[in-house]
Design a protein around this motif. Structure first.
Motif, PDB file in Angstrom:
ATOM      1  N   LEU A  32       4.920   2.795  -1.216  1.00 23.87           N
ATOM      2  CA  LEU A  32       3.518   3.189  -1.286  1.00 23.87           C
ATOM      3  C   LEU A  32       2.709   2.415  -0.250  1.00 23.87           C
ATOM      4  CD1 LEU A  32       1.032   4.514  -2.622  1.00 23.87           C
ATOM      5  CD2 LEU A  32       1.148   2.707  -4.377  1.00 23.87           C
ATOM      6  N   HIS A  33       2.191   3.146   0.746  1.00 20.24           N
ATOM      7  CA  HIS A  33       1.312   2.562   1.758  1.00 20.24           C
ATOM      8  C   HIS A  33      -0.115   2.824   1.292  1.00 20.24           C
ATOM      9  CE1 HIS A  33       4.570   2.143   4.765  1.00 20.24           C
ATOM     10  NE2 HIS A  33       5.031   3.238   4.188  1.00 20.24           N
ATOM     11  N   PRO A  36      -5.546  -2.166   0.710  1.00 25.78           N
ATOM     12  CA  PRO A  36      -5.466  -3.256  -0.267  1.00 25.78           C
ATOM     13  C   PRO A  36      -6.601  -3.258  -1.280  1.00 25.78           C
ATOM     14  CG  PRO A  36      -5.919  -4.119   1.950  1.00 25.78           C
ATOM     15  CD  PRO A  36      -5.660  -2.647   2.087  1.00 25.78           C
ATOM     16  N   ASN A  37      -7.707  -2.590  -0.986  1.00 20.85           N
ATOM     17  CA  ASN A  37      -8.861  -2.592  -1.884  1.00 20.85           C
ATOM     18  C   ASN A  37      -9.003  -1.316  -2.708  1.00 20.85           C
ATOM     19  OD1 ASN A  37      -9.813  -5.160  -0.881  1.00 20.85           O
ATOM     20  ND2 ASN A  37     -10.280  -4.052   1.001  1.00 20.85           N
ATOM     21  N   CYS A  38      -8.034  -0.423  -2.642  1.00 25.17           N
ATOM     22  CA  CYS A  38      -8.159   0.868  -3.327  1.00 25.17           C
ATOM     23  C   CYS A  38      -7.532   0.807  -4.713  1.00 25.17           C
ATOM     24  CB  CYS A  38      -7.499   1.970  -2.501  1.00 25.17           C
ATOM     25  SG  CYS A  38      -7.781   3.604  -3.230  1.00 25.17           S
ATOM     26  N   GLY A  39      -8.347   0.958  -5.724  1.00 26.21           N
ATOM     27  CA  GLY A  39      -7.870   0.925  -7.103  1.00 26.21           C
ATOM     28  C   GLY A  39      -7.128   2.173  -7.530  1.00 26.21           C
ATOM     29  N   CYS A  40      -7.555   3.341  -7.060  1.00 24.00           N
ATOM     30  CA  CYS A  40      -6.898   4.574  -7.505  1.00 24.00           C
ATOM     31  C   CYS A  40      -5.469   4.668  -6.959  1.00 24.00           C
ATOM     32  CB  CYS A  40      -7.714   5.813  -7.157  1.00 24.00           C
ATOM     33  SG  CYS A  40      -7.875   6.174  -5.397  1.00 24.00           S
ATOM     34  N   ILE A  58       3.003  -1.514   0.067  1.00 20.82           N
ATOM     35  CA  ILE A  58       2.658  -2.146   1.341  1.00 20.82           C
ATOM     36  C   ILE A  58       1.164  -1.923   1.547  1.00 20.82           C
ATOM     37  CG2 ILE A  58       3.004  -2.176   3.832  1.00 20.82           C
ATOM     38  CD1 ILE A  58       5.823  -1.022   3.316  1.00 20.82           C
ATOM     39  N   ASP A  59       0.400  -3.014   1.529  1.00 25.83           N
ATOM     40  CA  ASP A  59      -1.032  -2.921   1.792  1.00 25.83           C
ATOM     41  C   ASP A  59      -1.256  -2.770   3.283  1.00 25.83           C
ATOM     42  OD1 ASP A  59      -1.900  -3.087  -0.865  1.00 25.83           O
ATOM     43  OD2 ASP A  59      -1.835  -5.265  -0.843  1.00 25.83           O
ATOM     44  N   GLU A  60      -1.985  -1.730   3.648  1.00 28.11           N
ATOM     45  CA  GLU A  60      -2.238  -1.398   5.058  1.00 28.11           C
ATOM     46  C   GLU A  60      -3.750  -1.311   5.270  1.00 28.11           C
ATOM     47  OE1 GLU A  60       0.224  -0.590   7.286  1.00 28.11           O
ATOM     48  OE2 GLU A  60       1.939   0.001   6.090  1.00 28.11           O
ATOM     49  N   PRO A  61      -4.315  -2.149   6.094  1.00 30.96           N
ATOM     50  CA  PRO A  61      -5.754  -2.055   6.348  1.00 30.96           C
ATOM     51  C   PRO A  61      -6.129  -0.780   7.117  1.00 30.96           C
ATOM     52  CG  PRO A  61      -4.774  -3.801   7.683  1.00 30.96           C
ATOM     53  CD  PRO A  61      -3.699  -3.279   6.783  1.00 30.96           C
ATOM     54  N   ASP A  62      -5.178  -0.202   7.840  1.00 26.28           N
ATOM     55  CA  ASP A  62      -5.422   1.031   8.603  1.00 26.28           C
ATOM     56  C   ASP A  62      -4.259   1.988   8.329  1.00 26.28           C
ATOM     57  OD1 ASP A  62      -6.111   3.030  10.365  1.00 26.28           O
ATOM     58  OD2 ASP A  62      -5.765   1.826  12.176  1.00 26.28           O
ATOM     59  N   THR A  81      -0.435   7.092   1.350  1.00 24.88           N
ATOM     60  CA  THR A  81       0.762   7.811   1.762  1.00 24.88           C
ATOM     61  C   THR A  81       1.955   7.069   1.199  1.00 24.88           C
ATOM     62  OG1 THR A  81      -0.303   8.503   3.820  1.00 24.88           O
ATOM     63  CG2 THR A  81       2.106   8.643   3.740  1.00 24.88           C
ATOM     64  N   ALA A  82       2.819   7.797   0.501  1.00 27.22           N
ATOM     65  CA  ALA A  82       4.035   7.220  -0.054  1.00 27.22           C
ATOM     66  C   ALA A  82       5.230   7.902   0.595  1.00 27.22           C
ATOM     67  CB  ALA A  82       4.073   7.398  -1.571  1.00 27.22           C
ATOM     68  N   VAL A  83       6.369   7.255   0.493  1.00 22.11           N
ATOM     69  CA  VAL A  83       7.601   7.810   1.038  1.00 22.11           C
ATOM     70  C   VAL A  83       8.679   7.660  -0.021  1.00 22.11           C
ATOM     71  CG1 VAL A  83       9.332   7.625   2.867  1.00 22.11           C
ATOM     72  CG2 VAL A  83       6.927   7.184   3.381  1.00 22.11           C
ATOM     73  N   ILE A  84       9.410   8.764  -0.246  1.00 21.17           N
ATOM     74  CA  ILE A  84      10.559   8.745  -1.151  1.00 21.17           C
ATOM     75  C   ILE A  84      11.673   9.522  -0.478  1.00 21.17           C
ATOM     76  CG2 ILE A  84       9.716  10.713  -2.507  1.00 21.17           C
ATOM     77  CD1 ILE A  84      11.049   9.318  -4.970  1.00 21.17           C
ATOM     78  N   GLY A  85      12.775   8.852  -0.234  1.00 15.63           N
ATOM     79  CA  GLY A  85      13.859   9.483   0.528  1.00 15.63           C
ATOM     80  C   GLY A  85      13.342   9.867   1.897  1.00 15.63           C
ATOM     81  N   SER A  86      13.551  11.122   2.281  1.00 15.42           N
ATOM     82  CA  SER A  86      13.095  11.596   3.592  1.00 15.42           C
ATOM     83  C   SER A  86      11.740  12.301   3.519  1.00 15.42           C
ATOM     84  CB  SER A  86      14.140  12.552   4.180  1.00 15.42           C
ATOM     85  OG  SER A  86      14.278  13.686   3.345  1.00 15.42           O
ATOM     86  N   TYR A  87      11.088  12.260   2.378  1.00 15.89           N
ATOM     87  CA  TYR A  87       9.825  12.970   2.168  1.00 15.89           C
ATOM     88  C   TYR A  87       8.626  12.032   2.159  1.00 15.89           C
ATOM     89  CZ  TYR A  87      12.917  16.637   0.365  1.00 15.89           C
ATOM     90  OH  TYR A  87      13.899  17.579   0.210  1.00 15.89           O
ATOM     91  N   PHE A  88       7.493  12.507   2.697  1.00 17.34           N
ATOM     92  CA  PHE A  88       6.245  11.787   2.470  1.00 17.34           C
ATOM     93  C   PHE A  88       5.575  12.412   1.250  1.00 17.34           C
ATOM     94  CE2 PHE A  88       4.512  15.019   5.509  1.00 17.34           C
ATOM     95  CZ  PHE A  88       3.481  15.521   4.731  1.00 17.34           C
ATOM     96  N   ILE A  89       4.824  11.597   0.541  1.00 19.77           N
ATOM     97  CA  ILE A  89       4.063  12.031  -0.626  1.00 19.77           C
ATOM     98  C   ILE A  89       2.634  11.587  -0.358  1.00 19.77           C
ATOM     99  CG2 ILE A  89       3.811  11.878  -3.138  1.00 19.77           C
ATOM    100  CD1 ILE A  89       6.534  13.062  -2.160  1.00 19.77           C
ATOM    101  N   GLU A  90       1.779  12.529  -0.055  1.00 22.44           N
ATOM    102  CA  GLU A  90       0.407  12.210   0.338  1.00 22.44           C
ATOM    103  C   GLU A  90      -0.546  12.415  -0.825  1.00 22.44           C
ATOM    104  OE1 GLU A  90      -2.734  11.099   2.921  1.00 22.44           O
ATOM    105  OE2 GLU A  90      -0.574  10.829   3.044  1.00 22.44           O
TER     106      GLU A  90
END
Length: 154
Positions: A32-33, A36-40, A58-62, A81-90
């Motif tokens: 999970l990218h 760092p300040n996003c609660g949802c 992974i906290d990403e400022p950008d 943006t999350a990644v599972i296997g070869s898929y992104f999950i937006e």
């Protein structure tokens, strides 16, 4: 087989299906990218963890470079943006759509819930809310299509 035996067998079979989904999820790690300040985003990760997934945050400022790296179209973007296997999950994709994705393994780049719809995982408890999850294709010339409908009738 009498009615009682039939009902017991049906209940056991339903339990086995739920257990197999949890077992499948338990073997999968979601990266999970997020800001760092996003609660949802954090709440979405917790919902996926409760569903049995292992979460690596992974906290990403950008997040723009992350979305670009995975090919998330601008009109499909959300807050994480999350990644599972070869898929992104937006975005706030529900666990049921992930289960379907991992069961079917379609030839797509990923799933997306654009924006931040009310009632989606991490966006508050609204049992009447409904929203769509889109399949995003690897070929950027193909238009995204509805892959899963979440809500009271899903």
């Amino acid at each position: 087989m009498n009615r009682r035996q039939f009902l017991c067998t049906a209940v056991l079979a339903a339990g086995a299906l739920v257990a197999s989904d949890a077992a499948r999820a338990a073997g999968e790690t979601i990266t999970l990218h997020k800001d760092p300040n996003c609660g949802c985003c954090h709440l979405w990760g917790e919902a996926m963890q409760r569903a049995g997934y292992s979460i690596r945050t992974i906290d990403e400022p950008d997040l723009a470079p992350v979305k670009m790296r995975y090919g998330v179209p601008e009109d499909m973007q959300s807050c994480h943006t999350a990644v599972i296997g070869s898929y992104f999950i937006e975005g706030h994709v529900p666990e049921q759509a992930l289960t379907k994705l991992l069961s079917e393994r379609p030839d797509i780049a990923g799933l997306a819930v654009p924006g931040m719809p009310s009632g989606s995982p991490g966006m508050g408890d609204d049992p009447g809310a409904s929203f769509e999850v889109y399949a995003v294709y690897k070929d950027p010339s193909r238009q995204s299509t509805v892959y899963f409908r979440a809500g009271p009738k899903s």
